[in-house]
Design an enzyme around this catalytic site. Structure first.
Site, PDB file in Angstrom:
ATOM      1  N   CYS A   1      39.809  46.772  40.034  1.00  0.00           N
ATOM      2  CA  CYS A   1      39.344  46.300  38.715  1.00  0.00           C
ATOM      3  C   CYS A   1      38.380  47.358  38.200  1.00  0.00           C
ATOM      4  O   CYS A   1      37.163  47.204  38.282  1.00  0.00           O
ATOM      5  CB  CYS A   1      38.682  44.932  38.828  1.00  0.00           C
ATOM      6  SG  CYS A   1      39.756  43.631  39.479  1.00  0.00           S
TER       7      CYS A   1
ATOM      8  N   CYS B   1      29.046  41.342  40.626  1.00  0.00           N
ATOM      9  CA  CYS B   1      27.729  41.459  40.005  1.00  0.00           C
ATOM     10  C   CYS B   1      27.233  40.073  39.604  1.00  0.00           C
ATOM     11  O   CYS B   1      26.801  39.843  38.479  1.00  0.00           O
ATOM     12  CB  CYS B   1      27.761  42.411  38.806  1.00  0.00           C
ATOM     13  SG  CYS B   1      29.003  42.009  37.559  1.00  0.00           S
TER      14      CYS B   1
ATOM     15  N   ASP C   1      35.917  45.175  42.896  1.00  0.00           N
ATOM     16  CA  ASP C   1      34.758  44.704  42.133  1.00  0.00           C
ATOM     17  C   ASP C   1      35.309  43.614  41.213  1.00  0.00           C
ATOM     18  O   ASP C   1      35.775  43.883  40.111  1.00  0.00           O
ATOM     19  CB  ASP C   1      34.146  45.859  41.345  1.00  0.00           C
ATOM     20  CG  ASP C   1      32.889  45.456  40.595  1.00  0.00           C
ATOM     21  OD1 ASP C   1      32.492  44.282  40.668  1.00  0.00           O
ATOM     22  OD2 ASP C   1      32.299  46.318  39.917  1.00  0.00           O
TER      23      ASP C   1
ATOM     24  N   ALA D   1      37.614  49.228  35.238  1.00  0.00           N
ATOM     25  CA  ALA D   1      36.843  49.472  34.022  1.00  0.00           C
ATOM     26  C   ALA D   1      35.401  48.976  34.182  1.00  0.00           C
ATOM     27  O   ALA D   1      35.181  47.960  34.837  1.00  0.00           O
ATOM     28  CB  ALA D   1      37.521  48.773  32.846  1.00  0.00           C
ATOM     29  N   PRO D   2      34.431  49.707  33.610  1.00  0.00           N
ATOM     30  CA  PRO D   2      34.555  50.887  32.741  1.00  0.00           C
ATOM     31  C   PRO D   2      34.740  52.217  33.471  1.00  0.00           C
ATOM     32  O   PRO D   2      34.847  53.246  32.826  1.00  0.00           O
ATOM     33  CB  PRO D   2      33.240  50.879  31.978  1.00  0.00           C
ATOM     34  CG  PRO D   2      32.270  50.282  32.939  1.00  0.00           C
ATOM     35  CD  PRO D   2      33.037  49.242  33.700  1.00  0.00           C
ATOM     36  N   GLY D   3      34.725  52.203  34.812  1.00  0.00           N
ATOM     37  CA  GLY D   3      35.147  53.398  35.518  1.00  0.00           C
ATOM     38  C   GLY D   3      34.127  54.079  36.405  1.00  0.00           C
ATOM     39  O   GLY D   3      34.446  55.084  37.040  1.00  0.00           O
ATOM     40  N   GLY D   4      32.909  53.571  36.482  1.00  0.00           N
ATOM     41  CA  GLY D   4      31.884  54.233  37.279  1.00  0.00           C
ATOM     42  C   GLY D   4      32.276  54.404  38.738  1.00  0.00           C
ATOM     43  O   GLY D   4      32.077  55.470  39.331  1.00  0.00           O
ATOM     44  N   LYS D   5      32.849  53.365  39.329  1.00  0.00           N
ATOM     45  CA  LYS D   5      33.223  53.430  40.743  1.00  0.00           C
ATOM     46  C   LYS D   5      34.438  54.345  40.934  1.00  0.00           C
ATOM     47  O   LYS D   5      34.539  55.052  41.949  1.00  0.00           O
ATOM     48  CB  LYS D   5      33.477  52.024  41.270  1.00  0.00           C
ATOM     49  CG  LYS D   5      32.241  51.135  41.221  1.00  0.00           C
ATOM     50  CD  LYS D   5      32.551  49.715  41.646  1.00  0.00           C
ATOM     51  CE  LYS D   5      31.316  48.829  41.516  1.00  0.00           C
ATOM     52  NZ  LYS D   5      30.894  48.641  40.108  1.00  0.00           N
TER      53      LYS D   5
END
Length: 435
Positions: A251, A367, A314, A253-257
């Site tokens: 999952c 989160c 996530d 978005a937004p793409g940090g991981k």
């Protein structure tokens, strides 16, 4: 509908356009999940000047961060609740008075003007005037942690973490957070910390108190960093794929991981069911010069049969741990959301189960501050997936606060676990047995 939209209100009185926009933003934020994000992207907001647009957003966020104490003060002065739109006007007026420190004559006067500009609220403009003037004589205590969260959520936090921790969590609601950055190349940390007036946190996150447009900060255009809360950066570090190993971000978005995994040298596949959101992942990859396979799909039903060395889930959740940057999540959330989202998380975990190679790792995170979405979810998964076992997280591993390590070897990061705050997260690392 109102008589005065943000576009035409600006012709009636200076500053009224921004306040009308803030009223629409607040109404959207309190009416539904993701309402504030949708409203911020609405074309009507773009008709405002940059200054008015920034004021509208700042006023809305100030109101949401102090909504509990503001509502308590308003309820004490209202014999019966007026229409919701009038309540929202009063909330904005109170935030101007006591959070933004607008001079009383301006805060009260512009809020009365806002009521007068709408034929549906015009008859109640005298009420707006009287209530706000009364508040100036008896200001609310905006810093009381017991009033800052919604009552039902606060009760849950007290039951899960105890009264002292619950108060510590709640105290973070009113504070505007600093901005955390993850780095493409950790060796640049010292130079970037100086350029961005930032401090280096455990794990390698940079934390800065810079304000303004992020795209104008040093290093953004070069793709040397991306915005990512310090807590959100921990799961990918714990997954830790070696260069050349395959990794799946279910999952993304937004793409940090996804960016973190790619920066580690993994061969990354990133999934997200929203075409618009997965497009943003692609844009972030392009800016940073990192590579990943990007697929718009529902991760629970993705037909691809590949297995991966490392899988990161996530999962969609109530997001109650993100209130520092998204205070609207506290007020738009409902108790029923937690059960419905837990069912989604369970299905995604079952999908993740099939995608981990024998001997591979699975990191599950949310989160959320709600136990049903964290340890309860992992315990249920382990009971139906005997080939998986907990791989205990070590004290301080991944830059996580030491206080967040649980007896089960997982992380329960609470927003007050680090000075300056951080997002609430639950993170567990699991290993699939060989063969």
């Amino acid at each position: 509908m109102t008589d005065a939209t943000p576009a035409d209100a600006s012709r009636d009185a200076p500053g009224l356009a921004a306040r009308a926009a803030a009223l629409d933003l607040l109404s959207a934020a309190l009416s539904r999940r993701a309402g504030l994000d949708e409203a911020l992207a609405h074309p009507a907001l773009k008709t405002l000047s940059p200054r008015d647009r920034a004021f509208a957003r700042a006023l809305t966020m100030a109101t949401l961060r102090h909504l509990g104490p503001i509502d308590a003060a308003l309820q004490a002065r209202l014999a019966k609740p007026p229409p919701e739109r009038v309540v929202n006007m009063l909330r904005l007026g109170a935030a101007q008075l006591f959070v933004m420190k607008t001079p009383p004559h301006a805060a009260v006067g512009t809020t009365v003007d806002l009521a007068a500009a709408d034929k549906g609220t015009r008859p109640l403009k005298n009420l707006v005037n009287a209530v706000l003037r009364g508040l100036t004589r008896e200001p609310p205590d905006l810093a009381d942690p017991d009033l800052l969260p919604p009552t039902w959520l606060y009760a849950r936090w007290q039951a899960a973490y105890g009264p002292d921790a619950a108060r510590g969590i709640a105290a973070q609601i009113a504070d505007e957070p600093p901005t955390d950055l993850s780095l493409r190349d950790p060796t640049t940390a010292a130079d970037l910390a100086q350029a961005l007036s930032a401090e280096l946190l455990p794990g390698g996150t940079l934390r800065t108190s810079l304000k303004g447009e992020v795209a104008s900060w040093p290093g953004f255009a070069d793709g040397t960093w991306w915005v990512q809360d310090a807590s959100a950066a921990v799961p990918a570090r714990l997954l830790g794929p070696a260069p050349g190993q395959t990794a799946l971000d279910m999952c993304a978005a937004p793409g940090g991981k996804t960016l973190q995994l790619a920066a580690l040298g993994a061969e990354v596949t990133a999934l997200d069911k929203s075409p618009g959101r997965i497009k943003r992942v692609g844009e972030n990859l392009a800016r940073t010069g990192l590579k990943a396979e990007v697929v718009a799909t529902d991760a629970a039903a993705w037909p691809d049969r590949r297995q991966f060395d490392a899988v990161l889930l996530d999962a969609p959740c109530s997001a109650t741990g993100t209130f520092r940057r998204h205070p609207d999540v506290l007020w738009a959330a409902k108790p029923s959301d937690i059960a419905s989202l837990a069912a989604v998380q369970s299905r995604l975990l079952d999908s993740a189960r099939r995608r981990v190679k024998p001997g591979g790792r699975l990191v599950y995170c949310v989160c959320s501050l709600e136990p049903e979405e964290g340890q309860v979810q992992v315990d249920a998964f382990l009971s139906r997936a005997p080939e998986f076992a907990v791989e205990p997280i070590q004290l301080g591993e991944g830059g996580a606060p030491e206080a967040s390590l649980t007896a089960q070897g997982a992380l329960r990061i609470l927003p007050h676990h680090r000075p300056g705050g951080l997002d609430g997260f639950f993170i567990a690392r699991l290993r699939r047995a060989d063969g």
